[in-house]
Design a protein around this motif. Structure first.
Motif, PDB file in Angstrom:
ATOM      1  N   CYS A   1      -7.506  -6.218 -13.850  1.00  0.00           N
ATOM      2  CA  CYS A   1      -7.563  -4.799 -13.475  1.00  0.00           C
ATOM      3  C   CYS A   1      -8.783  -4.522 -12.610  1.00  0.00           C
ATOM      4  CB  CYS A   1      -7.585  -3.926 -14.736  1.00  0.00           C
ATOM      5  SG  CYS A   1      -6.038  -3.903 -15.656  1.00  0.00           S
ATOM      6  N   PHE A   2      -9.931  -5.059 -13.018  1.00  0.00           N
ATOM      7  CA  PHE A   2     -11.162  -4.864 -12.241  1.00  0.00           C
ATOM      8  C   PHE A   2     -11.042  -5.512 -10.863  1.00  0.00           C
ATOM      9  CE2 PHE A   2     -13.429  -3.699 -16.175  1.00  0.00           C
ATOM     10  CZ  PHE A   2     -14.262  -2.717 -15.683  1.00  0.00           C
TER      11      PHE A   2
ATOM     12  N   LEU B   1     -11.082  -3.739  -7.167  1.00  0.00           N
ATOM     13  CA  LEU B   1     -12.043  -4.062  -6.110  1.00  0.00           C
ATOM     14  C   LEU B   1     -11.332  -4.481  -4.821  1.00  0.00           C
ATOM     15  CD1 LEU B   1     -14.745  -6.011  -8.146  1.00  0.00           C
ATOM     16  CD2 LEU B   1     -14.952  -3.740  -7.156  1.00  0.00           C
ATOM     17  N   SER B   2     -10.247  -5.241  -4.979  1.00  0.00           N
ATOM     18  CA  SER B   2      -9.515  -5.657  -3.774  1.00  0.00           C
ATOM     19  C   SER B   2      -8.849  -4.471  -3.083  1.00  0.00           C
ATOM     20  CB  SER B   2      -8.474  -6.713  -4.144  1.00  0.00           C
ATOM     21  OG  SER B   2      -7.504  -6.172  -5.031  1.00  0.00           O
ATOM     22  N   ARG B   3      -8.399  -3.488  -3.857  1.00  0.00           N
ATOM     23  CA  ARG B   3      -7.798  -2.291  -3.244  1.00  0.00           C
ATOM     24  C   ARG B   3      -8.848  -1.434  -2.554  1.00  0.00           C
ATOM     25  NH1 ARG B   3      -4.681   1.224  -7.354  1.00  0.00           N
ATOM     26  NH2 ARG B   3      -4.249   2.411  -5.451  1.00  0.00           N
TER      27      ARG B   3
ATOM     28  N   LYS C   1      -5.428   1.984 -11.852  1.00  0.00           N
ATOM     29  CA  LYS C   1      -4.671   2.200 -10.619  1.00  0.00           C
ATOM     30  C   LYS C   1      -4.802   3.622 -10.086  1.00  0.00           C
ATOM     31  CE  LYS C   1      -1.131  -1.327 -11.498  1.00  0.00           C
ATOM     32  NZ  LYS C   1       0.303  -1.564 -11.791  1.00  0.00           N
ATOM     33  N   VAL C   2      -4.992   4.601 -10.988  1.00  0.00           N
ATOM     34  CA  VAL C   2      -5.011   5.998 -10.549  1.00  0.00           C
ATOM     35  C   VAL C   2      -6.412   6.587 -10.653  1.00  0.00           C
ATOM     36  CG1 VAL C   2      -3.997   8.282 -10.894  1.00  0.00           C
ATOM     37  CG2 VAL C   2      -2.606   6.231 -11.279  1.00  0.00           C
ATOM     38  N   GLU C   3      -6.861   6.851 -11.891  1.00  0.00           N
ATOM     39  CA  GLU C   3      -8.114   7.588 -12.063  1.00  0.00           C
ATOM     40  C   GLU C   3      -9.326   6.825 -11.508  1.00  0.00           C
ATOM     41  OE1 GLU C   3      -5.847   7.353 -14.411  1.00  0.00           O
ATOM     42  OE2 GLU C   3      -5.264   9.434 -14.829  1.00  0.00           O
ATOM     43  N   LEU C   4      -9.470   5.568 -11.930  1.00  0.00           N
ATOM     44  CA  LEU C   4     -10.640   4.811 -11.456  1.00  0.00           C
ATOM     45  C   LEU C   4     -10.579   4.586  -9.947  1.00  0.00           C
ATOM     46  CD1 LEU C   4     -11.210   2.098 -14.217  1.00  0.00           C
ATOM     47  CD2 LEU C   4     -12.289   4.324 -13.956  1.00  0.00           C
ATOM     48  N   TYR C   5      -9.400   4.296  -9.445  1.00  0.00           N
ATOM     49  CA  TYR C   5      -9.281   4.079  -8.002  1.00  0.00           C
ATOM     50  C   TYR C   5      -9.633   5.341  -7.228  1.00  0.00           C
ATOM     51  CZ  TYR C   5      -7.212   3.410  -3.413  1.00  0.00           C
ATOM     52  OH  TYR C   5      -7.025   3.350  -2.057  1.00  0.00           O
ATOM     53  N   ASN C   6      -9.086   6.483  -7.651  1.00  0.00           N
ATOM     54  CA  ASN C   6      -9.361   7.746  -6.946  1.00  0.00           C
ATOM     55  C   ASN C   6     -10.838   8.096  -7.018  1.00  0.00           C
ATOM     56  OD1 ASN C   6      -6.677   8.067  -6.241  1.00  0.00           O
ATOM     57  ND2 ASN C   6      -6.184   9.251  -8.063  1.00  0.00           N
TER      58      ASN C   6
ATOM     59  N   SER D   1     -19.234   0.946 -14.613  1.00  0.00           N
ATOM     60  CA  SER D   1     -19.099  -0.242 -15.470  1.00  0.00           C
ATOM     61  C   SER D   1     -19.772  -0.028 -16.820  1.00  0.00           C
ATOM     62  CB  SER D   1     -19.703  -1.468 -14.772  1.00  0.00           C
ATOM     63  OG  SER D   1     -19.063  -1.722 -13.540  1.00  0.00           O
ATOM     64  N   VAL D   2     -20.951   0.588 -16.785  1.00  0.00           N
ATOM     65  CA  VAL D   2     -21.676   0.857 -18.037  1.00  0.00           C
ATOM     66  C   VAL D   2     -20.900   1.850 -18.894  1.00  0.00           C
ATOM     67  CG1 VAL D   2     -23.788   1.840 -19.005  1.00  0.00           C
ATOM     68  CG2 VAL D   2     -23.914   0.303 -17.040  1.00  0.00           C
ATOM     69  N   ILE D   3     -20.361   2.891 -18.272  1.00  0.00           N
ATOM     70  CA  ILE D   3     -19.591   3.898 -19.017  1.00  0.00           C
ATOM     71  C   ILE D   3     -18.350   3.261 -19.641  1.00  0.00           C
ATOM     72  CG2 ILE D   3     -18.145   5.952 -18.748  1.00  0.00           C
ATOM     73  CD1 ILE D   3     -20.176   6.965 -16.695  1.00  0.00           C
TER      74      ILE D   3
END
Length: 746
Positions: free
Chosen positions: A346-347, A351-353, A280-285, A318-320
Motif C-alpha cells: 500500500c505504501f 509512493l509510485s502513484r 488509494k483515496v484519503e492518503l493519496y488525496n 508516517s508517524v501518525i
C-alpha cells in the motif's frame, strides 16, 4: 602608688570591678551595708584623685604645651571656616549659572521631541490616509490589497494613534478588511486544494506572502490535512466500525433467527479493504494536496524557502499512521503483522502513484510490525524443515516439496519491496542452513560407509538417500530462483544462492572416491608382476590383448560406478568425483609404467595396448576422456613414449612434450644396463614405497634431484670401477636433467 598599680588594684577589687562593667543591673553589694559601700567608694575616688594629681604634676609642662597648641588650632580652624564659607558662596553662584541654561535647554529639547512626534504622527497619518485611499481603489486585486494592508498594519503598529479622531474609522476598517481578506484567502486555499486549481492557489499564496503570513498558513493547512487524516485512519482501523460494515454487507446472507457472528476471515478482508481504500483515496488525496502546496510554493521563489513541505508532511503522516496503528486493538495489529507485505505494498503503491522524488518509504515507523512479521515468517520457514526430520527418517519428496513451497511463498510475498525481500532471503538462508545441519547430523561417517567390497549396506544407502534429498531440495530451490529471477532483487538471489553453496554430496562421495582410488592403486601395483612385460620375443605377427590387471581394473571401475556411485543423484558432484578418480588413476598408471623394470620390447607394446584400454576402463566414470585435460594429454604422450628410442624421447621432450622430465627420466632407466640402477632401486625402495614418495613429493624440482642422485651414484660407480665408457642412455639422462632444470628456472 603608681597610676598603673591603682588601676590594677581597682580592676581586681571585687567591689570596684562592678563599676567597670557595662550593665543595667544594680551595683549594690548585698554583703556590705550602704554606709560601708559609700565609704569604700569614697576611698576609691580619693585614690583616683590622688593618682590624677600625681600624673598632672609629673606632666604639667606637656599639658601646658598642648594647651597652647589648642589655641593655635582654634585660630587655624577659624581661618579655614572663613575660607569654606567663601567657597560655598562661589559654588552657589556657579550652580545658578549652570542650572539656568540647563533647564532652558531641557525645556527646548522636550518641545522639539514633541514637535518631532507630532510631525511623525502627521506624516504617518498622511501615509495611512494615502494608503487608505489606494486601498479603496484596489478592492478587486487581493494581492495588491494584501500588500497595502500589510504596509498599513506596519504603519499603525509604529505609533499609538489613540485620540486622533481622523483615523478612528480608518484603523477599525483596516483591521476588518485585513481579517476578511485573510479569511477569504484561507477559504479559497482549502477549496483550491480540493479542486486542484493551481491558479487560485498561486493567488492565495501571493496574498499570504504580501501579508507576511505564508509560514503560518502552510502550517495551518498541513495540520488541518493531517488532523483530517488522523480521523480517517482511526475510522479505517476501528474494530467496531469494521464489524458494523461486515454486518451490513452480510445482512442479506444471515438465516432468520440466527446470530450474526463476525467471522475472523471476514474481518480481515473488510479491514484490508478499508486500509487499501484509505491509501488509494484519503492518503493519496492528502499527499497530493501537500505536493501541490510544495509545487506552488516552489514556483513563487520570492516568498521564501519552503522546500520540505511534502517531505515533512510525509514524515508526519508516517508517524501518525504508526501511532494510530499502535493504539488499535489486538485484532488489527495481528492482521497487520500477518499480512505486513500488504501494508508495504500500500505504501509503495501510494509512493509510485504520487511520483514525488522527495518522498521515500519511512520504515522506522513500521519496525515493530516488520520485526514481528519476519519473526513469524522465520518460524513458518523452519517448521516444515524441522518436522520432516522426524526421528532418523530420511524426508520424503512430498516433505521436501512442502518446504520448498513455503520458501517460494516467502520469496514471492516480498516482491515489490527490496528491503523486505532481502530480509526474507536471509530467513530463507537460515531455513536452508537448518536443512543442511539436520542432514549432516544424520550422516554417518564411520569406517564402513566407504566399503566397496560387499553390496551397499544400510548406512551407505541412508547416506545416499540423505544426499539425494538435499540435492533435490537445492535443485528445487534453484528452480524457484530461476523462475523469480526477473522479479527478485539480485541481492536476495545472491543471499539464497550463497546459502546453497555449502550443501553438496561431495563429502560422502569423496569417501567413496578415496576407497576406489586405493583399490585402483592396488590393482595397478600388480602391473609389475605381469610376465609379458619382460618377454624376450618380439610382438610382430601376434594378436595381443590388454594385460590381466587392466581387465580387472575395467571390471572394478564398472562395478563401482554401477553399484556405489550410481546411488547418488547429484550429477555435478558425481561428475567431479568421477573425474577426480579418473585423474588419479591415470596419474598412478603413468607413474607405474615409468618405473617398470625390467621392460622388454614386447612389454612396451603390451603397455601401449594397456594405455588404449585404460580409456575404455575409465569410460564409465568419464564419458568424454578428453575433458580430463592435461591428464589425457599425458596418457597420449605416454602411449607415444613407449614406441620411441631414448634419443627420440629426448628430442620430443625438447620440443615440448606433456610428460614431466622426472617421469621420462625414470622411464629411460629401463633402457640402461644392469649398473644403471633406477632411483628407487638405489634408495632400496620397493614400488609401493616409491609411489608413497611420489605422492608426498609433487614438486618437480625435488623429483629431479631424486633422479639426479641415482645418476651421481652411477657416475661414482663408473669412476671407482674405472669403467671406460658410460651406458648409452646415461648421456641422454644427463641432457634431460639439464633441460629439466632449465625449464624450472624459466
Amino acid at each position: 602608688m603608681d597610676a598603673k598599680d591603682v588601676c590594677i588594684e581597682i580592676e581586681n577589687d571585687e567591689f570596684f570591678s562592678k563599676f567597670l562593667e557595662e550593665t543595667v543591673k544594680p551595683l549594690v553589694n548585698e554583703n556590705l551595708s550602704v554606709t560601708d559601700q559609700v565609704t569604700k567608694l569614697a576611698q576609691g575616688i580619693e585614690k583616683l584623685g590622688k593618682s590624677l594629681e600625681k600624673q598632672v604634676l609629673a606632666k604639667h609642662n606637656d599639658l601646658l604645651t598642648q594647651a597652647s597648641h589648642i589655641t593655635d588650632l582654634e585660630v587655624s580652624l577659624e581661618s579655614v571656616q572663613t575660607q569654606v564659607q567663601t567657597l560655598l558662596r562661589g559654588a552657589e553662584k556657579l550652580k545658578d549659572r549652570v542650572h539656568t541654561p540647563y533647564f532652558a535647554l531641557q525645556n527646548q529639547t522636550l518641545m522639539l521631541e514633541r514637535v518631532q512626534s507630532t510631525c511623525n504622527l502627521l506624516r504617518h497619518t498622511a501615509k495611512i490616509l494615502n494608503l487608505w485611499n489606494k486601498l479603496n481603489s484596489v478592492k478587486d486585486n487581493p494581492s495588491k490589497e494584501a500588500m497595502l494592508l500589510f504596509e498599513l498594519n506596519e504603519l499603525i503598529s509604529d505609533y499609538d494613534f489613540e485620540g486622533i479622531e481622523l483615523l478612528d474609522d480608518v484603523l477599525i476598517e483596516v483591521d476588518t478588511r485585513r481579517k476578511l481578506l485573510l479569511k477569504n484567502s484561507t477559504e479559497l486555499l482549502q477549496s483550491s486544494l480540493l479542486s486542484k486549481d493551481k491558479d487560485k492557489l498561486l493567488q492565495c499564496f501571493k496574498v499570504f506572502h504580501n501579508l507576511q503570513c505564508t509560514d503560518d498558513q502552510i502550517k495551518n493547512s498541513v495540520n488541518t490535512i493531517l488532523n483530517d487524516l488522523r480521523a480517517e485512519i482511526t475510522v479505517a482501523l476501528d474494530v467496531q466500525i469494521v464489524s458494523i460494515e461486515i454486518k451490513k454487507s452480510s445482512s442479506g446472507r444471515v438465516a432468520p433467527g440466527k446470530a450474526n457472528i463476525m467471522n475472523s476471515q471476514d474481518f480481515k478482508v473488510k479491514l484490508w479493504d478499508n486500509i487499501e481504500k484509505l491509501f488509494k483515496v484519503e492518503l493519496y488525496n492528502s499527499c497530493a494536496k501537500a505536493i501541490m502546496l510544495q509545487n506552488v510554493v516552489n514556483e513563487l521563489h520570492a516568498i521564501g524557502n519552503f522546500k520540505n513541505i511534502a517531505k515533512n508532511f510525509w514524515c508526519d503522516l508516517s508517524v501518525i499512521f504508526s501511532s494510530e496503528l499502535e493504539k488499535s486493538p489486538t485484532m488489527v495489529n495481528q492482521s497487520i503483522e500477518i499480512d505486513y507485505p500488504k501494508l508495504l505494498k500500500c505504501f509503495n503503491d501510494l509512493l509510485s502513484r504520487l511520483k514525488c522524488k522527495d518522498l521515500e518509504m519511512n520504515r522506522s515507523c513500521l519496525t515493530k510490525w516488520e520485526n514481528s512479521f519476519l519473526s513469524k515468517s522465520l518460524g513458518k520457514l523452519l517448521e516444515p524443515v524441522r518436522s520432516m526430520w522426524h526421528l532418523s527418517q530420511v524426508p520424503t519428496m512430498d516433505q521436501v516439496d512442502n518446504a520448498v513451497r513455503v520458501i517460494a511463498e516467502a520469496l514471492s510475498i516480498s516482491l515489490g519491496d527490496k528491503q523486505l525481500s532481502i530480509s526474507l532471503a536471509n530467513s530463507v538462508a537460515k531455513s536452508i542452513k537448518q536443512m543442511n545441519v539436520e542432514a549432516e547430523q544424520r550422516l554417518s561417517l564411520d569406517s564402513d560407509v566407504a566399503q566397496i567390497i560387499e553390496p551397499p549396506n544400510s548406512t551407505q544407502q541412508k547416506n545416499a538417500e540423505l544426499c539425494n534429498s538435499l540435492y533435490y531440495f537445492t535443485s528445487q530451490i534453484k528452480r524457484v530462483l530461476v523462475n523469480m529471477n526477473s522479479m527478485l532483487p539480485s541481492e536476495s538471489i545472491q543471499i539464497v544462492q550463497n546459502s546453497l553453496k555449502d550443501i553438496s554430496s561431495m563429502p560422502v562421495l569423496q569417501m567413496f572416491a578415496e576407497s576406489i582410488k586405493n583399490s585402483l592403486y592396488i590393482i595397478l601395483m600388480t602391473m609389475h608382476d605381469e610376465p609379458d612385460l619382460i618377454r624376450a620375443d618380439g610382438p610382430a605377427g601376434k594378436s595381443l590383448s590388454c594385460s590381466p590387471y587392466m581387465k580387472e581394473l575395467q571390471q572394478f571401475v564398472s562395478r563401482c560406478k554401477d553399484i556405489y556411485l550410481s546411488m547418488f543423484s547429484e550429477k555435478p558432484a558425481l561428475n567431479e568425483c568421477c573425474s577426480n578418480i579418473a585423474r588419479a588413476c591415470i596419474e598412478r598408471f603413468i607413474q607405474h609404467i615409468c618405473n617398470v623394470q625390467p621392460l622388454s620390447t614386447f612389454g612396451r607394446v603390451k603397455l601401449q595396448i594397456d594405455c588404449k584400454h585404460l580409456e575404455i576402463a575409465l569410460s564409465p566414470l568419464v564419458s568424454d576422456i578428453t575433458e580430463l585435460g592435461d591428464h589425457y594429454r599425458q596418457l597420449k604422450a605416454l602411449h607415444l613414449l613407449l614406441e620411441k628410442s631414448p634419443q627420440e624421447i629426448a628430442r620430443s621432450q625438447s620440443e615440448g612434450a606433456c610428460l614431466p622430465y622426472s617421469l621420462v627420466m625414470m622411464f629411460l632407466f629401463a633402457f640402461g644396463g644392469q649398473h644403471l640402477l633406477a632411483p628407487h632401486t638405489c634408495a632400496g625402495w620397493n614400488n609401493q614405497k616409491l609411489m608413497q614418495w611420489l605422492d608426498s613429493h609433487r614438486n618437480e624440482k625435488e623429483r629431479l634431484e631424486f633422479v639426479a642422485g641415482a645418476l651421481q651414484r652411477y657416475q661414482n660407480h663408473v669412476r671407482l670401477n674405472q669403467i671406460t665408457s658410460y651406458d648409452e642412455v646415461y648421456p641422454v639422462l644427463i641432457q634431460l636433467l639439464e633441460d629439466g632444470r632449465k625449464a624450472l628456472r624459466k
